[in-house]
Structures are given as C-alpha cells and as structure tokens.
Design an enzyme around this catalytic site. Structure first.
Site, PDB file in Angstrom:
ATOM      1  N   PHE A 116      -7.033 -14.282 -10.054  1.00  0.00           N
ATOM      2  CA  PHE A 116      -6.271 -13.751  -8.924  1.00  0.00           C
ATOM      3  C   PHE A 116      -5.342 -14.845  -8.408  1.00  0.00           C
ATOM      4  CE2 PHE A 116      -6.235 -10.204  -5.854  1.00  0.00           C
ATOM      5  CZ  PHE A 116      -6.703  -9.195  -6.682  1.00  0.00           C
ATOM      6  N   GLN A 236       1.838 -11.791   6.219  1.00  0.00           N
ATOM      7  CA  GLN A 236       2.002 -11.846   4.766  1.00  0.00           C
ATOM      8  C   GLN A 236       2.675 -10.605   4.199  1.00  0.00           C
ATOM      9  OE1 GLN A 236      -1.370 -11.315   1.678  1.00  0.00           O
ATOM     10  NE2 GLN A 236      -1.090 -13.527   1.837  1.00  0.00           N
ATOM     11  N   HIS A 238       3.001  -8.784   0.680  1.00  0.00           N
ATOM     12  CA  HIS A 238       2.457  -8.713  -0.677  1.00  0.00           C
ATOM     13  C   HIS A 238       3.609  -8.461  -1.634  1.00  0.00           C
ATOM     14  CE1 HIS A 238       0.140  -7.495  -4.163  1.00  0.00           C
ATOM     15  NE2 HIS A 238      -0.992  -7.770  -3.537  1.00  0.00           N
ATOM     16  N   LEU A 248       0.499  -0.243  -2.316  1.00  0.00           N
ATOM     17  CA  LEU A 248       0.165  -1.500  -2.972  1.00  0.00           C
ATOM     18  C   LEU A 248      -0.156  -1.328  -4.456  1.00  0.00           C
ATOM     19  CD1 LEU A 248      -0.070  -4.391  -1.888  1.00  0.00           C
ATOM     20  CD2 LEU A 248      -2.538  -4.080  -1.896  1.00  0.00           C
ATOM     21  N   GLU A 251      -2.931  -7.137  -6.974  1.00  0.00           N
ATOM     22  CA  GLU A 251      -2.739  -8.392  -7.685  1.00  0.00           C
ATOM     23  C   GLU A 251      -3.583  -8.432  -8.955  1.00  0.00           C
ATOM     24  OE1 GLU A 251      -3.125 -12.875  -6.010  1.00  0.00           O
ATOM     25  OE2 GLU A 251      -2.155 -11.371  -4.760  1.00  0.00           O
ATOM     26  N   ARG A 282       0.791 -15.405  -2.676  1.00  0.00           N
ATOM     27  CA  ARG A 282       1.653 -14.261  -2.394  1.00  0.00           C
ATOM     28  C   ARG A 282       2.952 -14.623  -1.679  1.00  0.00           C
ATOM     29  NH1 ARG A 282      -3.254 -10.202  -0.498  1.00  0.00           N
ATOM     30  NH2 ARG A 282      -3.977  -9.720  -2.614  1.00  0.00           N
ATOM     31  N   HIS A 348       1.967  -6.640   4.537  1.00  0.00           N
ATOM     32  CA  HIS A 348       0.607  -6.397   4.044  1.00  0.00           C
ATOM     33  C   HIS A 348      -0.503  -6.869   4.968  1.00  0.00           C
ATOM     34  CE1 HIS A 348      -2.544  -5.735   1.172  1.00  0.00           C
ATOM     35  NE2 HIS A 348      -2.832  -7.029   1.052  1.00  0.00           N
ATOM     36  N   ARG A 390      -2.782 -15.896   3.409  1.00  0.00           N
ATOM     37  CA  ARG A 390      -4.086 -15.535   2.845  1.00  0.00           C
ATOM     38  C   ARG A 390      -4.014 -15.400   1.331  1.00  0.00           C
ATOM     39  NH1 ARG A 390      -6.180 -11.051   0.954  1.00  0.00           N
ATOM     40  NH2 ARG A 390      -4.718  -9.568   1.855  1.00  0.00           N
TER      41      ARG A 390
END
Length: 575
Positions: A116, A236, A238, A248, A251, A282, A348, A390
């Site tokens: 990830f 954030q 994404h 979404l 990831e 991200r 996000h 994050r």
C-alpha cells in the site's frame, strides 16, 4: 422533552463508534446514536485494507510501520501516539479475526497482506506487504463484524437519531441533544461520558469520496462548545477517484500492480517518486496528477489521467478487486481488465478534528487539559497519528485502535464518575437554532449555498493553495454565512424533515470550512496535504507545530501547540 439516561453515549456507529461501544459495554450501559442505520456508516466504504505489521508474507515490524506513519505525515505526527497505534495494530487485527472477520487468506491460511502507498520495510528501502484485507470490502466487513458483536453484547442502538448539540455543565460533558428523524422530536440523552465518532467533513468539497452524510457534525458541535479543532488545514485528496464522481478506486488497485498513466501513455510517477512510484503517499500522487494535467498531459487534454489495470490477470482483478470492478462497470461502462479507468484526485480524509490524547480523551487547550467526560475517536478526532498526511490503511487502524482505547477509557471513567446535572434548559440552543432556520421571510436556499461552498472550496482550497485564493475564500465563506442567516426552510413537516437537517448540516460545513481556510492561510509553508504554491518548502523552524482553531461565532481564532517527537527527527521526505 424525552430524557434518556445511560452511563455513556457513543455518537456515531462506524468502526470507531462500534469498537468503543463494544469495549465500554463490558462494564457500563451504553447507547449508540447514529443518523444512519449502523451498517450504512461510512467505514463500510473503506476498501483496500487495514495496516498491521503481521509479517505473514515477508519480514515486517511495528517500528517500520511507525516510521512510515511519521514520515508519511511529514513529521507533524505525534510520535508517542503513532507508536501506540502501530504496536497495538497487530493485536487489534487478530482480535477482529477472532470476532469472525473474514479476511482474505494466504494458501496456508494466514491473513493475506498486500502493498500500500507509503508502507515500506527497513525504514524506507522498498515497499512491503502490510495491508490486511478482505478482498476490497475490508471496511464493510469490519462494520458487519463489530455490529454483530455489539448486538451480542446488548448495546442499545438509537438508529436515525441525529445529534445536534453537546450538553456541558460546570466544565464537564453531561449528554447530547438528538433529533429523532422519523418524528422530528428532540431527545435529551443524559450520560456520565460522551464519545464522538462521527467521521469526516468531505462534503465541503465538490468532488469527494465521502458519502452525503459526512458533513462534520461532530466536529462542529464540539467546536461550538469552545473546544478548538486541531490541524484543520490538512485535508487529504485521494489520487484515484472516478472522474467527475469522486467515487473511490482503492489504493489496493495499485497495490495489486495498477499503473497511473498520462495522456501520452507514460507511467509518470517514476519521475516524481522513483522508489515507490505509484505507491507513494497520497499527497504526492495527487499533486503529481494535478501537475500532469496542468502541463497539458491529461487524457485528451482534459483534467484526468488513467489508472491502468489492463496488464493484470483478469482473474486477479475479479477476485481481489470485485467491488472496484463492479463500480467501474456500473458507473463508466468499462471493464477494467480491458480498458484503463479515468481518475482524478477526490477530497477524501480530514487529518484534523477534535483534539484528543492517546486515551481518546478530548483536550481543550494548548496545554492538553482534559475535558472531563468527553471523548472522540476516528476521523472526527485528531490524536494526531496522521499528521499532515494519512497513509493508506491507517484510517482503519486508527478507528479500531483508538476506538478500542476510547471505549476502555469510557468504561473505566463511568465506574467512578457520577452524573453531572443537565443544564437548566438543555434544549434552548437547539430550539433557537432550528427556529432561526425556519423563520419566515428568508429567501436563501440550502442547496444553492451548499453548491457554492463546494465549488469554491474545490477551486481555492484543495490540492494547491495560495494566499490570494485563500483570502478570497475567507471572504466567500463570510458571504455564504451571511446568506445562511437568511435561509428559509420551506418544509413545515416534523417527520423526516430532511430539508431542516440538511440546513443544520450546512451550518456545520460552513463553520468547518472557515476553520480549514483560516488555518491554511496562516500556515506559510508546504507540508503533507497542505501545499502552498507561494511557500513551497516545509519550514520546521517556524511551523513544526499543531494548529488549534477556535470557532467564535463568525470568527475563528488560532493558537498552536508543539508536536511530540520521540524516535524520528524530521528529515527530507524522499521516496
């Protein structure tokens, strides 16, 4: 006035709220209030996995996870809290497994793990498989598992109860006010402790992965009671939301080998982050996409790029990314094994929120003074384990670890505490707020104001920011608040009066947008998800500190507090 009394009230029935309720219910009478049916909570949309250094497929350690969390958060992370999260992630994942969560498995039966973004081994040397997953439905499985356990434990649920005020007296929390959506009746919940787990506020932006319900109610309600909100400038984006829709694409799609390509067909992340490429954090990937588009390398000159899975085995796509396959086929008419997916960054996750310590206790000032009886966990809270950005999978780690810690702390607190008396007129502020929204003579529309807010925030306070844009955005928010004071809710019904509740939610979004933009304008540096084009460098000498934004009616005032640094000194953020 209907009054209910419980030892503790949990506001929100997502992963953090359910885990907190499950833990607290071991020793106390617990009520969970949610404006949704619990298994419709936004945790259910989390797709790719929950990070924990199990080491099932290769060597991994919690120290490496902590390093990635701190570095990914651009060193604004409170490292004492991050250590707790990364250490306890391992036990927490096994606890979920023992509750019955159906994780995907390796051939020998262990919990499967995949790479990830931003997760590495040996302190940044190479990607590592750390994300524990249940296909691409990990959040959904967490919700179902925890809800079943709460029912088994005898937790009392009040579904479709919309919390609109926090009750305090003598400097302590003593309950909440909620609207019963089905009837419009106001209910008072009297409690020794209140824990907010109400999620984020992405609906302040036009393109967002957040559900319609993520309007920041918990943050705003607590903020209006004098608690400053922490690090609200860090929001954030994404990198892979479905073009124009924001839905979404996990990831995990890149973790399985997906590649980002520009209008020339180039794998452009190689030039921005040569080590991690498409699996960089991200904030970096989102900025890279915006730059590619800005420099004319979007697809057909438009403002999106492609996520390419066509080189992967179609069986892998169907088995490991079934929901993504379904989304893309449903909304775009595309088979992701045959054609690339058009994507753009989508609002996000709020790194900021209600300030707490590692026990999920809300802290009320720069000195981290605990506000008695008040707790928060999950996205509405700021511990701060995410800092300025994050990492993927850490949202689920956060809600489970700190939901559990918060629930245990609530359980211990209510054993010793007594009930603080309710205020003399507990409904006074709520009734005044709703009366103002229903006043005759106002001509402004909730829906038009919300649309204007979302469009302007997307344009002036998203991935790239400048002083002129942020200054203009503050003026716009002031104008929108002036228009909001002239709102007229036309629906005069009581039951299911969604126009009234959406008007309340809009007020929350306006307050949070003002806190976000005020904090962003003051922070004259670039760090994590906060990127100031007029201050493109990170400035540790002046800005290695947390922002506290206090909502004072129509104004937001700022103060600051230090970052907790224990193991990792700030360094240049290269991948």
């Amino acid at each position: 006035m209907a009054v209910h009394q419980f030892d503790a009230v949990i506001v929100g029935a997502g992963g953090a709220g359910l885990m907190a309720a499950l833990q607290a219910s071991q020793s106390a009478r617990i009520a969970v209030l949610s404006k949704l049916y619990p298994t419709r909570s936004h945790t259910g949309t989390a797709q790719g996995g929950i990070g924990a250094a199990l080491g099932n497929l290769e060597t991994d350690t919690w120290e490496w996870h902590m390093f990635d969390t701190v570095k990914g958060g651009d060193y604004l992370v409170d490292q004492d809290a991050a250590e707790i999260m990364c250490r306890e992630a391992v036990d927490t994942v096994y606890e979920l497994e023992h509750m019955g969560l159906p994780f995907s498995r390796t051939p020998d039966g262990k919990i499967a793990q995949r790479p990830f973004g931003g997760h590495t081994k040996e302190f940044g040397k190479a990607p590592v498989r750390r994300s524990c997953y249940a296909a691409d439905r990990t959040g959904h499985m967490i919700l179902q598992t925890l809800y079943q356990q709460c029912i088994k434990q005898g937790v009392t649920f009040f579904d479709e109860y919309h919390v609109v005020d926090l009750l305090t007296r003598d400097g302590a929390a003593c309950g909440v006010v909620a609207v019963e959506i089905a009837t419009g009746d106001l209910h008072v919940f009297h409690a020794k402790a209140v824990l907010f787990a109400t999620g984020g506020c992405g609906r302040m932006y036009k393109i967002t992965s957040n559900a319609l319900t993520l309007t920041g109610d918990g943050m705003a309600v607590v903020g209006r009671r004098g608690i400053p909100l922490e690090d609200m400038e860090f929001f954030q984006f994404h990198p892979t939301g479905i073009y124009k829709m924001g839905i979404l694409i996990t990831e995990g799609a890149r973790g399985e080998g997906g590649i980002l390509r520009n209008g020339k067909g180039e794998r452009f992340m190689e030039k921005y982050t040569p080590t991690l490429k498409d699996l960089a954090p991200r904030d970096m990937v989102s900025r890279a996409i915006f730059r590619e588009v800005r420099e004319g390398r979007g697809i057909d000159g438009k403002d999106y790029v492609h996520l390419d899975l066509t080189h992967l085995d179609p069986k892998v796509i169907r088995e490991k990314l079934p929901d993504i396959t379904d989304f893309v086929e449903t909304y775009l008419g595309i088979d992701p094994s045959r054609a690339p997916i058009p994507i753009q960054p989508t609002a996000h996750y709020a790194m900021g929120g209600i300030p707490t310590n590692a026990r999920a206790e809300v802290v009320a000032d720069e000195k981290n003074t605990v506000f008695p009886g008040l707790y928060a966990a999950g996205e509405c809270a700021c511990v701060s384990v995410h800092g300025a950005n994050r990492l993927g999978t850490n949202s689920l780690v956060d809600i489970i670890v700190f939901g559990r810690r918060g629930g245990k702390q609530v359980g211990e607190f209510v054993k010793k505490a007594s009930f603080t008396p309710l205020p003399e007129k507990p409904l006074e502020q709520t009734e005044a707020r709703f009366a103002a929204l229903k006043r005759e003579g106002g001509g402004e529309s909730v829906f038009e104001i919300r649309k204007d807010l979302q469009e302007e925030m997307m344009d002036k306070a998203s991935v790239f920011r400048t002083e002129p844009d942020l200054t203009k955005m503050l003026q716009i928010i002031g104008d929108l608040k002036s228009r909001y004071s002239k709102i007229h809710v036309k629906d005069r019904g009581t039951g299911y009066n969604m126009e009234l509740l959406e008007a309340f939610e809009l007020g929350c979004l306006l307050d949070l947008a003002q806190a976000t933009v005020t904090s962003a304008l003051a922070r004259q540096e670039s760090r994590g998800a906060h990127y100031r084009e007029d201050f493109p460098k990170r400035d540790d000498a002046n800005w290695l500190k947390h922002t506290l934004a206090k909502i004072n009616g129509q104004r937001v005032t700022l103060s600051y507090k230090p970052v907790s640094i224990t193991k990792f000194q700030p360094q240049e953020r290269k991948y």
